[in-house]
Scaffold this motif. Structure first.
Motif, short mmCIF file in Angstrom:
data_model
loop_
_atom_site.label_atom_id
_atom_site.label_comp_id
_atom_site.label_asym_id
_atom_site.label_seq_id
_atom_site.Cartn_x
_atom_site.Cartn_y
_atom_site.Cartn_z
N ILE A 853 0.86 -1.18 0.00
CA ILE A 853 0.00 0.00 0.00
C ILE A 853 0.89 1.24 0.00
CG2 ILE A 853 -1.88 1.22 1.16
CD1 ILE A 853 -1.14 -2.29 2.27
N VAL A 854 0.66 2.13 -0.94
CA VAL A 854 1.43 3.37 -1.01
C VAL A 854 0.48 4.54 -0.78
CG1 VAL A 854 3.17 2.39 -2.54
CG2 VAL A 854 1.18 3.54 -3.52
N GLN A 855 1.02 5.60 -0.18
CA GLN A 855 0.22 6.78 0.15
C GLN A 855 0.54 7.98 -0.74
OE1 GLN A 855 1.72 4.75 2.45
NE2 GLN A 855 -0.25 3.83 2.93
N ASN A 856 1.64 7.90 -1.49
CA ASN A 856 2.02 9.01 -2.36
C ASN A 856 1.56 8.71 -3.78
OD1 ASN A 856 3.78 10.72 -4.16
ND2 ASN A 856 4.53 11.42 -2.17
N PRO A 857 0.90 9.66 -4.46
CA PRO A 857 0.40 9.39 -5.81
C PRO A 857 1.50 9.11 -6.82
CG PRO A 857 0.12 11.70 -5.26
CD PRO A 857 0.52 11.01 -4.00
N SER A 858 2.74 9.53 -6.54
CA SER A 858 3.84 9.32 -7.48
C SER A 858 4.68 8.09 -7.16
CB SER A 858 4.75 10.55 -7.50
OG SER A 858 4.04 11.70 -7.93
N ALA A 859 4.26 7.32 -6.16
CA ALA A 859 5.05 6.15 -5.77
C ALA A 859 4.96 5.03 -6.79
CB ALA A 859 4.58 5.63 -4.41
N ALA A 860 3.94 5.04 -7.65
CA ALA A 860 3.77 3.97 -8.63
C ALA A 860 3.62 4.56 -10.01
CB ALA A 860 2.55 3.11 -8.28
N TYR A 861 4.28 3.92 -10.99
CA TYR A 861 4.11 4.33 -12.38
C TYR A 861 3.50 3.17 -13.16
CZ TYR A 861 4.91 5.62 -17.17
OH TYR A 861 4.71 5.92 -18.50
N PRO A 862 2.36 3.39 -13.85
CA PRO A 862 1.73 2.32 -14.63
C PRO A 862 2.49 2.08 -15.92
CG PRO A 862 0.51 4.35 -14.89
CD PRO A 862 1.60 4.66 -13.93
N ALA A 863 3.37 1.12 -15.93
CA ALA A 863 4.28 0.93 -17.06
C ALA A 863 3.65 0.14 -18.20
CB ALA A 863 5.55 0.23 -16.58
N TYR A 864 2.79 -0.84 -17.89
CA TYR A 864 2.22 -1.70 -18.93
C TYR A 864 0.75 -1.98 -18.63
CZ TYR A 864 7.08 -2.62 -20.21
OH TYR A 864 8.38 -2.49 -20.60
N VAL A 865 0.00 -2.17 -19.70
CA VAL A 865 -1.38 -2.66 -19.62
C VAL A 865 -1.38 -4.07 -20.19
CG1 VAL A 865 -3.77 -2.30 -20.26
CG2 VAL A 865 -2.27 -0.33 -19.92
#
Length: 869
Positions: A853-865
């Motif tokens: 679980i991350v709380q920062n909106p920039s902690a994850a990058y959607p790299a692939y669909v």
């Protein structure tokens, strides 16, 4: 007979030898050369008495003794020169007359050689005595070189008058030097001859051994021979047509060898089978009425060779066909140009939809290159895949050119990149075998919790229990008064770590307070007496939220205690309840006083490893989470990369002003390395069984990846994900930690029905404070990600499937940093790890987490669909 002896090495001094022999003969001592027993003077006679032995030889002569030779080199004696005719020890005794000795056998020895003896052919060989002649001399046989007679035990001469004795003495003194030199030459020559004999004999023996080995080596058995023996039951050496037919009908082994795949039991019922048997006999016997063993074996040897040749030819043909249709091993910029020219054979400079379809239908190599599953795809699937490829390359336009094609595929960089080997796993068993664990007996519960003790003892550590301690949890008990027993055990056993559980924690705390133990410590259950962690001591403390014994302190209180430890020297292993789902159930249940989670996923030994780790307990435990990922997944993750810069190396050029970035999703061609590595991470399962029941029961082997699309959102990556990742890296460095790719940044999966809005957001696609687990805050507010795609696919996270039954999920690069256990009461701010630095993410388990679980909106990058069904 000196002329009978031939040795080319002595040719230059044969004249000197002849002169010496003539001088001896003319002076009355010639018998030294001829071998007469009375010719040697008294000083050359052999004396075995102790007094004579102590005297020692004069310079330039050799002392002879026992069965070995002690040699003293003179300037006239060539180094390494040969043997001397020797008996028992006889020393040189000037002026003494030797006592007559009985005849005895003597042997010839050379330096480093065993005694020489005659062989069967008359030559010398090792280990046998030489024959004595009637006159007391020994005749040494030389192969093809005549013989050499040498005096052995000379007979004493009769007593002479004084005048004669003086004359003999003068003659002896004049000839001593000549005699010694001649003796040396004779000895040297004998040595050379003997050495030649030895070498020849060894050569002959080696040839005999080699011949014996060749004779003893049995030829490899022909597999046809035992089959022939089964057919030739009458042992005539030949078989008839009738015998072979009966054997094929009655013996399954014979039938399987001669006519494999044919039901020979029906040979008398089926005309086809009967004809096949007769044709086989005709072929093997070459038309004769009987078949010999040689022809039988020859037939099957030739058949096996023909079969092997046919298989080799078929393999070569298949490899050639595969090479003709296989994509190149590496494609540089020129290689991409060549591929584009196959799509645009007319050289028009642009390719339309129709051009692409026509080229793929005409060019099988090109079809396999762009669509690796072309041969097994349905026509509709091929049409749709080609359409997707065109859209990705053309970017919404009606045509694409070479620049568009190169920018989209970029296979020259993807394929040329080496595939990294998986990092070798640490040999924890070997490391543990060197470690000593001292367990405080009271409270560890070997009787109440035997699995815990069994796991510890089976983990590879050297384990010692200190059981002779009283129960410290009685009224008025003074623990300090009973530490002598524990101190004695520590002094005697010299442990690497101290383990205490439940009431045994009282003893560990007492040792801390008196500074009697400052080594690594594992404290199971947070004992109420533990109010502070000693400085510079690595401590792992475990606690369950449902502890029914020590339930007076909250999570926050214990975290304050752990904050007193030295930086990066402690780890708080907490197992707590999750929040409730929409149906009121808990997804995870915390441990009680008897901590069940310690015996799952080998947690107890791993906590001991963490307490002993030089990296620090907490970092070591986080690193150990990767041990539950397969090597194939780790390899693919490393190929894809763990930072934003690595992802962007596979991206195309940014659009110009006239082409706004409304298009940021691009198809990854099937079969290319990027596609295969994304697919490998997606399909990977954990090495251990999931803790969630709905994941355990969900089918996963039948899930198929239909499409992979790359997300190239430059604004979201450069303005959000990259700065956040750099900030976490700097924060860890400030805390004295080293940022490690694959540990502090991980590949995870996210399911949602709002994929398009996440991908199109120019700043931050994820909204953690508005997210949760389908409306339930199971581990607090934040954006939830699963370690495994199987977890997302098994739950209701991907929204409704499309009309064809397919669904989509996001594969994301998540900067997790240093995680803590999630808390249902969390509202967006995680606890401090080391002030002023907080934890960067939360997990559902500190042993083997499956949810982050991350709380920062920039902690994850959607790299692939990833589209799957």
């Amino acid at each position: 007979p000196w002329d009978d002896v031939r040795c080319t090495a002595l040719e230059p001094i044969r004249g000197a030898v002849a002169s010496a022999a003539w001088a001896l003969a003319s002076s009355g001592a010639g018998a030294v050369a001829s071998g007469h027993p009375n010719a040697a003077n008294a000083e050359h006679q052999l004396d075995p008495t102790p007094a004579a032995t102590a005297a020692g030889p004069p310079p330039g002569h050799q002392a002879l003794g026992g069965t070995s030779m002690q040699r003293q080199q003179s300037p006239t004696l060539p180094p390494g020169s040969g043997a001397f005719l020797a008996g028992p020890m006889h020393a040189w005794a000037p002026g003494r007359t030797s006592t007559p000795q009985p005849q005895r056998a003597h042997t010839v020895s050379g330096r480093g050689c065993s005694p020489i003896q005659p062989r069967r052919d008359g030559a010398l060989g090792p280990g046998k005595p030489m024959p004595l002649l009637n006159d007391g001399s020994t005749q040494v046989q030389m192969q093809d070189r005549g013989s050499l007679r040498v005096p052995m035990s000379p007979q004493p001469s009769p007593e002479k008058p004084d005048k004669d004795r003086h004359a003999d003495k003068a003659i002896s003194e004049d000839t001593t030097q000549i005699g010694g030199s001649l003796e040396t030459l004779l000895t040297s020559k004998s040595s050379m001859e003997v050495e030649e004999v030895n070498m020849a004999e060894r050569h002959d023996e080696d040839e005999e051994v080699d011949a014996e080995k060749v004779e003893d080596r049995e030829p490899e058995p022909d597999p046809a021979e035992p089959i022939f023996a089964l057919i030739d039951c009458e042992e005539r050496g030949v078989i008839s047509r009738r015998q072979m037919t009966d054997a094929l009908k009655d013996n399954e082994e014979v039938a399987a060898f001669v006519l494999p795949g044919v039901d020979c039991e029906r040979v008398m019922e089926s005309p086809e089978i009967f004809d096949a048997v007769q044709e086989a006999f005709e072929t093997m016997s070459k038309g004769r009425s009987h078949l010999s063993l040689a022809d039988f074996c020859k037939h099957f040897r030739e058949a096996a060779a023909a079969k092997a040749a046919a298989e080799a030819a078929a393999t070569a043909a298949a490899e050639a066909d595969e090479a003709a249709t296989r994509p190149p091993a590496s494609t540089s910029g020129e290689g991409l140009r060549a591929i584009y020219e196959r799509i645009d054979p007319e050289g028009s400079g642009s390719v339309s939809r129709l051009d692409l379809h026509r080229s793929l239908r005409k060019d099988r190599w090109l079809a396999r290159f762009l669509l690796p599953d072309f041969d097994i795809m349905e026509e509709d699937e091929v049409f749709e895949e080609v359409e997707q490829i065109f859209r990705s390359v053309a970017g919404g336009r009606r045509h694409f050119d070479l620049a568009d094609f190169t920018a989209q595929f970029r296979l020259h960089s993807a394929v040329s990149r080496e595939l990294p080997d998986p990092k070798p796993r640490r040999d924890t068993r070997q490391e543990r075998a060197q470690r000593r664990v001292l367990v405080v007996g009271p409270g560890f519960g070997r009787a109440l919790n035997p699995r815990q003790a069994e796991l510890l003892e089976a983990s590879g550590y050297q384990v010692q229990y200190c059981d002779n301690l009283p129960n410290p949890e009685v009224q008025g008990f003074n623990c300090a008064l009973h530490l002598a027993l524990l101190r004695a055990a520590i002094r005697e056993y010299q442990p690497d770590i101290l383990v205490a559980a439940s009431k045994g924690g009282c003893y560990a705390v007492a040792l801390w307070r008196l500074r009697l133990w400052t080594g690594p410590t594992l404290l199971i259950n947070a004992h109420p007496s533990c109010e502070r962690i000693p400085a510079d001591t690595q401590v792992v403390l475990t606690h369950g939220s449902n502890d029914e014994v020590y339930n007076t302190r909250s999570r926050a209180t214990i975290e304050e205690v752990m904050a007193t430890a030295s930086p990066n020297r402690s780890f708080f292993y907490l197992v707590a309840d999750s929040g409730r789902l929409g149906n009121g159930q808990l997804s995870r249940i915390g441990d009680s006083h008897n901590m069940k989670s310690l015996v799952e996923y080998e947690c107890l030994p791993r906590l001991i490893d963490a307490a002993l780790s030089p990296d620090g307990p907490e970092v070591h435990m986080v690193m150990s989470w990767n041990d539950y990922l397969t090597d194939e997944r780790l390899v693919s993750e490393a190929w894809l990369g763990y930072d934003i810069e690595q992802l962007q190396k596979r991206w195309g050029k940014r659009r110009g002003i006239d082409e706004p970035e409304t298009k940021n999703v691009f198809l990854v061609p099937r079969g290319c390395p990027e596609f295969e590595h994304v697919k490998a991470v997606f399909n990977a399962s954990s090495k251990e069984r999931s803790a969630y029941h709905f994941v355990q029961t969900a089918p996963w082997d039948s899930v198929k990846v239909q499409k992979v699309e790359r997300v190239e959102n430059w604004a979201q990556a450069n303005c959000g994900a990259r700065p956040f990742q750099n900030a976490v890296r700097q924060s860890l460095i400030s805390q004295g930690l080293k940022y490690k790719a694959g540990v502090h940044a991980r590949w995870m999966f996210h399911g949602t029905d709002a994929i398009d809005s996440i991908l199109s957001d120019p700043v931050a696609g994820f909204q953690p404070l508005a997210s949760g687990t389908r409306g339930a805050s199971v581990w607090g507010l934040g954006c939830y990600f699963a370690r495994d795609a199987q977890y997302v696919a098994a739950g209701p996270f991907c929204g409704q499937p499309a009309s064809d039954g397919s669904r989509r999920m996001l594969m994301c690069l998540v900067t997790s940093g240093m995680p803590c256990l999630g808390d249902p009461q969390n509202r967006g701010v995680l606890p401090f790890r080391r002030r002023p630095h907080r934890y960067n993410s939360a997990v559902d388990s500190l042993s083997n987490p499956e949810v982050f679980i991350v709380q920062n909106p920039s902690a994850a990058y959607p790299a692939y669909v990833v589209t799957f069904a």
